[in-house]
Design a protein around this motif. Structure first.
Motif, PDB file in Angstrom:
ATOM      1  N   MET A   1       0.743  -1.352  -0.122  1.00 12.46           N
ATOM      2  CA  MET A   1      -0.024  -0.047  -0.055  1.00 12.46           C
ATOM      3  C   MET A   1       0.718   1.507  -0.169  1.00 12.46           C
ATOM      4  O   MET A   1       1.748   1.369   0.720  1.00 12.46           O
ATOM      5  CB  MET A   1      -0.750  -0.003   1.268  1.00 12.46           C
ATOM      6  N   ASN A   2       0.650   2.094  -0.927  1.00  9.58           N
ATOM      7  CA  ASN A   2       1.568   3.311  -0.885  1.00  9.58           C
ATOM      8  C   ASN A   2       0.995   4.318   0.106  1.00  9.58           C
ATOM      9  O   ASN A   2      -0.203   4.496   0.361  1.00  9.58           O
ATOM     10  CB  ASN A   2       1.548   3.907  -2.206  1.00  9.58           C
ATOM     11  N   ILE A   3       1.684   5.746   0.230  1.00 17.27           N
ATOM     12  CA  ILE A   3       1.176   6.589   1.165  1.00 17.27           C
ATOM     13  C   ILE A   3       0.293   7.303   0.768  1.00 17.27           C
ATOM     14  O   ILE A   3      -0.677   7.456   1.686  1.00 17.27           O
ATOM     15  CB  ILE A   3       2.478   7.329   1.437  1.00 17.27           C
ATOM     16  N   GLU A   9      -7.327   6.178   2.754  1.00 17.61           N
ATOM     17  CA  GLU A   9      -8.105   5.071   3.532  1.00 17.61           C
ATOM     18  C   GLU A   9      -8.232   5.017   4.801  1.00 17.61           C
ATOM     19  O   GLU A   9      -8.387   4.182   5.556  1.00 17.61           O
ATOM     20  CB  GLU A   9      -7.721   3.705   2.919  1.00 17.61           C
ATOM     21  N   LYS A  10      -7.522   6.182   5.525  1.00 20.61           N
ATOM     22  CA  LYS A  10      -7.332   6.448   7.004  1.00 20.61           C
ATOM     23  C   LYS A  10      -6.935   5.031   7.672  1.00 20.61           C
ATOM     24  O   LYS A  10      -7.383   4.688   8.581  1.00 20.61           O
ATOM     25  CB  LYS A  10      -8.696   6.741   7.510  1.00 20.61           C
ATOM     26  N   LEU A  92      -8.667  14.005  -1.351  1.00 23.17           N
ATOM     27  CA  LEU A  92      -8.795  13.034  -2.296  1.00 23.17           C
ATOM     28  C   LEU A  92      -9.758  12.107  -1.944  1.00 23.17           C
ATOM     29  O   LEU A  92     -10.306  11.291  -2.833  1.00 23.17           O
ATOM     30  CB  LEU A  92      -7.756  12.702  -3.221  1.00 23.17           C
ATOM     31  N   ALA A  93      -9.750  11.831  -0.505  1.00 25.73           N
ATOM     32  CA  ALA A  93     -10.471  10.550  -0.127  1.00 25.73           C
ATOM     33  C   ALA A  93     -12.121  10.753  -0.280  1.00 25.73           C
ATOM     34  O   ALA A  93     -12.324  11.867  -0.195  1.00 25.73           O
ATOM     35  CB  ALA A  93     -10.283  10.614   1.510  1.00 25.73           C
ATOM     36  N   VAL A  94     -12.647   9.741  -0.670  1.00 21.83           N
ATOM     37  CA  VAL A  94     -14.196   9.650  -0.877  1.00 21.83           C
ATOM     38  C   VAL A  94     -14.699   9.707   0.296  1.00 21.83           C
ATOM     39  O   VAL A  94     -14.565   9.045   1.217  1.00 21.83           O
ATOM     40  CB  VAL A  94     -14.250   8.250  -1.807  1.00 21.83           C
TER      41      VAL A  94
END
Length: 94
Positions: A1-3, A9-10, A92-94
């Protein structure tokens, strides 16, 4: 998983290593402030935070120093660079 994914995705905790004064001037929502000079005394506290830790500061220099130190202490962490970049990724998080 990248930063970027970790932030969006918290998946961890955002730790701002700037001074309290800088932090009060603006920071990422939900971030906690642990100044760079306090990290050696607060390692055990940091190990109890939700990992991975995403470290940020003004430019990425202090968070880079924190990353190198905490990594050596066995803490799962990443250098997020500037808090403005981390803030952008979070936005940018949904």
């Amino acid at each position: 998983m990248n930063i970027e994914e970790i932030i969006q995705e918290k998946q961890g905790t955002i730790v701002d290593v700037r001074t309290p004064e800088e932090f009060r001037g603006g920071h990422v929502a939900g971030a906690i402030n642990i100044p760079l000079n306090e990290i050696p005394q607060r390692v055990e506290e940091m190990k109890e935070l939700k990992t991975p830790l995403v470290l940020c500061c003004a430019s990425g220099n202090r968070s880079g120093q924190a990353y190198r130190y905490l990594s050596q202490m066995g803490v799962d962490c990443h250098n997020g660079g500037s808090w403005l970049d981390v803030n952008y990724y979070q936005s940018l998080a949904v």
